[in-house]
Design a protein around this motif. Sequence first.
Motif, short mmCIF file in Angstrom:
data_model
loop_
_atom_site.label_atom_id
_atom_site.label_comp_id
_atom_site.label_asym_id
_atom_site.label_seq_id
_atom_site.Cartn_x
_atom_site.Cartn_y
_atom_site.Cartn_z
N GLY B 260 0.80 -1.38 -0.06
CA GLY B 260 0.06 0.10 -0.09
C GLY B 260 0.96 1.16 -0.14
O GLY B 260 2.13 1.14 -0.03
N PHE B 261 0.26 2.27 0.22
CA PHE B 261 1.06 3.64 0.19
C PHE B 261 0.33 4.42 0.90
O PHE B 261 -0.90 4.73 0.55
CB PHE B 261 1.64 4.03 -1.33
N ALA B 262 1.01 5.82 1.25
CA ALA B 262 0.37 6.76 2.09
C ALA B 262 0.98 8.27 1.28
O ALA B 262 2.18 8.01 0.71
CB ALA B 262 0.81 7.13 3.28
N VAL B 263 0.10 8.94 0.78
CA VAL B 263 0.62 9.97 0.23
C VAL B 263 0.50 11.28 1.29
O VAL B 263 -0.52 11.52 1.85
CB VAL B 263 -0.19 10.79 -0.94
N VAL B 264 1.88 11.80 1.44
CA VAL B 264 1.94 12.90 2.41
C VAL B 264 2.60 14.14 1.54
O VAL B 264 3.81 14.16 1.42
CB VAL B 264 2.69 12.65 3.80
N PRO B 265 1.68 15.14 1.43
CA PRO B 265 2.19 16.11 0.53
C PRO B 265 3.56 17.07 1.08
O PRO B 265 3.21 17.11 2.43
CB PRO B 265 1.04 17.06 0.17
N LYS B 266 4.33 17.34 0.41
CA LYS B 266 5.56 18.08 0.91
C LYS B 266 5.21 19.30 1.79
O LYS B 266 5.57 19.77 2.64
CB LYS B 266 6.87 18.24 -0.09
N GLY B 267 4.10 19.90 1.35
CA GLY B 267 3.58 21.33 1.69
C GLY B 267 2.62 21.13 2.68
O GLY B 267 2.46 22.18 3.63
N LEU B 268 2.36 19.90 3.28
CA LEU B 268 1.46 19.75 4.26
C LEU B 268 2.19 20.08 5.84
O LEU B 268 2.87 19.07 6.11
CB LEU B 268 0.73 18.44 4.26
N SER B 274 6.59 20.11 9.11
CA SER B 274 6.09 19.33 7.82
C SER B 274 5.64 17.95 8.36
O SER B 274 6.51 17.26 9.06
CB SER B 274 7.37 19.12 7.06
N LEU B 275 4.36 17.66 8.07
CA LEU B 275 4.26 16.07 8.38
C LEU B 275 4.87 15.33 7.46
O LEU B 275 4.91 13.95 7.77
CB LEU B 275 2.59 16.10 8.07
N HIS B 276 5.23 15.61 6.27
CA HIS B 276 6.08 14.72 5.41
C HIS B 276 7.32 14.46 5.92
O HIS B 276 7.79 13.29 6.10
CB HIS B 276 6.32 15.47 4.10
N ALA B 277 7.92 15.28 6.71
CA ALA B 277 9.35 14.89 7.61
C ALA B 277 8.89 13.94 8.72
O ALA B 277 9.51 13.00 9.01
CB ALA B 277 9.82 16.13 7.84
N LEU B 278 7.62 14.22 9.62
CA LEU B 278 7.46 13.39 10.53
C LEU B 278 7.32 12.11 10.22
O LEU B 278 7.65 11.11 10.58
CB LEU B 278 6.26 13.84 11.36
N TRP B 279 6.28 11.88 9.06
CA TRP B 279 6.10 10.33 8.43
C TRP B 279 7.39 9.80 8.06
O TRP B 279 7.60 8.53 8.03
CB TRP B 279 4.98 10.72 7.48
N ALA B 280 8.28 10.56 7.56
CA ALA B 280 9.49 10.15 6.89
C ALA B 280 10.34 9.35 8.16
O ALA B 280 10.88 8.45 8.08
CB ALA B 280 10.35 11.01 6.14
N ARG B 281 10.38 10.23 9.07
CA ARG B 281 10.99 9.83 10.41
C ARG B 281 10.50 8.51 10.94
O ARG B 281 11.24 7.65 11.48
CB ARG B 281 11.24 10.94 11.22
N ARG B 282 9.16 8.36 11.07
CA ARG B 282 8.49 7.51 11.65
C ARG B 282 8.91 6.01 10.58
O ARG B 282 9.34 5.13 11.08
CB ARG B 282 6.99 7.76 11.56
N HIS B 283 8.95 6.25 9.25
CA HIS B 283 9.09 5.24 8.36
C HIS B 283 10.65 4.70 8.80
O HIS B 283 10.92 3.55 8.93
CB HIS B 283 9.06 5.69 7.02
N GLY B 284 11.64 5.79 8.67
CA GLY B 284 12.92 5.37 8.93
C GLY B 284 13.19 4.94 10.35
O GLY B 284 14.28 3.94 10.34
N THR B 285 12.66 4.92 11.31
CA THR B 285 12.89 4.43 12.34
C THR B 285 12.16 3.25 12.90
O THR B 285 12.62 2.49 13.58
CB THR B 285 12.59 5.49 13.73
N LYS B 286 10.84 2.90 12.48
CA LYS B 286 9.91 1.83 12.78
C LYS B 286 9.59 0.97 11.66
O LYS B 286 8.98 -0.04 11.90
CB LYS B 286 8.84 2.29 13.66
N TYR B 287 10.17 1.21 10.38
CA TYR B 287 9.54 0.23 9.52
C TYR B 287 11.08 0.05 8.59
O TYR B 287 12.01 0.68 8.61
CB TYR B 287 8.57 1.02 8.66
N ASN B 288 11.04 -0.94 7.74
CA ASN B 288 12.04 -1.22 6.90
C ASN B 288 11.80 -1.41 5.67
O ASN B 288 12.54 -2.28 4.77
CB ASN B 288 12.87 -2.38 7.57
N GLY B 289 10.78 -0.91 5.08
CA GLY B 289 10.47 -1.12 3.51
C GLY B 289 9.71 -2.32 3.22
O GLY B 289 9.80 -3.23 3.84
N ALA B 290 8.80 -2.38 2.10
CA ALA B 290 8.17 -3.48 1.77
C ALA B 290 9.29 -4.22 0.83
O ALA B 290 10.20 -3.66 0.30
CB ALA B 290 6.97 -3.02 0.80
#
Lengths: 404, 404
Positions: B260-268, B274-290
Amino acid sequence: MVKINDNYLKLPGSYLFSTIGKKVREYSGSHPDKKIIRLGIGDVTLPLAPAIISALHSAVDEMGRAETFRGYAPDLGYDFLREAIAEHDYRARGCAIDADEIFVSDGAKCDSGNIQEIFSLDSRVAVCDPVYPVYVDSNVMAGRAGNYDSDAGTWSDVIYMPCTADNAFVPELPDETPDLIYLCFPNNPTGAAVTKARLQEWVDYACKVGAVILYDAAYEAYITEDDVPHSIYECDGAKSCAIELRSFSKNAGFTGLRLGFAVVPKGLERGGVSLHALWARRHGTKYNGAPYIVQRAGEAVYSQAGKAQLAEQIAYYRKNADYIYKGLKEAGYTVSGGVNSPYIWLKTPKGMSSWEFFDCLLEKADVVGTPGSGFGPGGEGYFRLTAFGSYENTVEAVDRIRAL
Amino acid sequence: MVKINDNYLKLPGSYLFSTIGKKVREYSGSHPDKKIIRLGIGDVTLPLAPAIISALHSAVDEMGRAETFRGYAPDLGYDFLREAIAEHDYRARGCAIDADEIFVSDGAKCDSGNIQEIFSLDSRVAVCDPVYPVYVDSNVMAGRAGNYDSDAGTWSDVIYMPCTADNAFVPELPDETPDLIYLCFPNNPTGAAVTKARLQEWVDYACKVGAVILYDAAYEAYITEDDVPHSIYECDGAKSCAIELRSFSKNAGFTGLRLGFAVVPKGLERGGVSLHALWARRHGTKYNGAPYIVQRAGEAVYSQAGKAQLAEQIAYYRKNADYIYKGLKEAGYTVSGGVNSPYIWLKTPKGMSSWEFFDCLLEKADVVGTPGSGFGPGGEGYFRLTAFGSYENTVEAVDRIRAL
């Protein structure tokens, strides 16, 4: 106006390996002629073993036929895989772990980031220093870490357990009483192993104070010494105080396939509440199972052919570890790890900081390693190299470092 | 003594589909002769399309060769997949979404459970009633829902937005101002769609009050009507207030592959963050890719062959939806959904409760559906059937229900 989770803003800088990746991309961009050898991130390089490839192809074929197609997997994992894990990783070692105590996941990184969710936000967390960053960062994000002291590189509410050359990188019991104790053996990043007798002390301590040990055994396949336990459940009483996290990444090369598992014993409870039930609820609500084809690949790890092929892979990486360990020792470096681990932990020469040595290795030897300080203040002055490269590259990297 | 996260203890009973599974297992155990037809859980039944199977086999072969083996995937997804998504799902529909605004994940269930983490714990959450249980339960676990009123079946701190026959199952703007608004269109469970004009009202409202819309578009492939948007980004201003969640489960049969995927616009952003930066940090720390092989399968969804094959799959399921919708309507049931959705939402006959009708269908027609009340109090007196069965079984199930 919605507010963000401002615990995220407390995190200093980016995730360690993202920073390394950026530095390496910049260096290779400006030095396109250089052959960079990466012994930094703990990523495997050998292709998947034939038994695993064969299992994947079969499972893919099943997904293409109506009679054998599989939709949603059971939340906690397919029985065929949970049974294989319980049998080969536990019962074969004398640990009484049942298949329904195994929670299949998409990797130990996710599990080690998510497991804190089932505990209270006021839990006191204890970590080794140095430490795998995910344990700390996931607790920072949840709000358990307090405030960051950027000079010391520590969090006010985290209990740090120093792992130094003096204690052979195995921590002492902490002075302050923790609620959650993260332990990883064989250790990332130091490569240190713990004996069964020493681990038993931790189990006894956790049972006494009512803490829970989150035991990361992702590197157990690299253990060579007899008195080093492969699972915390080899210790008496561990089923009353420990959750174990395991991965298929390092024993079977699944870093790009994503498969791991947590063991949460059915009898493990705190305050009369079953942690097994809490983790099951978390899986059921926020996770949807690992892909069927990947779980079949996991099953193949335990087949006769799979075991034989993977023993060869581990032997290959162990040979690399041995080469790095001995080569750097001969060259006068102070090195540890490597014996029960794919990681070699070395003291930086001439009092260099970890990042100074990183830059030096990258620029003068075109070798990428991981700065010890990226794993916490206790890692300052240290450096991690991994055995997951090719043998040829590993030899070349060690020779380049020796020539510095 | 460590304490558990006692928010978990507030959750009433088990996850809806676990309860259904248990009831069906018990019934089939005591009636082994019965042919049970499952139109309950929204799981697909057609095998993966040939283009996807072929992509999987190729990717598996790559993983078996040293030159093409792939280890850790990029945290946020491979560029080849993010580019394909941005191009085909967004730019082709006039939505200016870039590849680096796409966060590839292992499914929309995980994303919709995890996305709340980047927001403050005191955020006020608004949900449709009835609603997909994960939105509510994940907020209960985090501590945002307050206390449960077991008589009303509602949480004290959640804002419920009734979706009823009177409003054609599309909610009105709420009286209380929410911080986070979960919307799902085409809707699970009601099958209702929203017009672009109505969705624009929600976007304008969220922008005005500073709320963020979490827009679940997992069922967009089933849209048939022209004035129904496939993405919230078809609305003006949505990039300033909305995160969109998408899945490969229902458009390409990936329920067992997990993508699946989430779209988090860079300007949001909110509060300058930036919510984009927060979600990227969450992915980077607690997830390891599909998994790489699954991402290659996702890429094949957008190939010419993949598109053609999947259009046939969707048409097949749509034909089922049509048969259920028309068949039950002719039989005198009050039905909705089905037109832009694989879900048919029907009023239970004779004032039966949702679970009474569930038991009645299971025991008298050997048909499994989903009780509307499992999706919240507003679902009481309703029932959900899915179009994801085989055509033959769907016809048989409808005929059995008509014969009741």
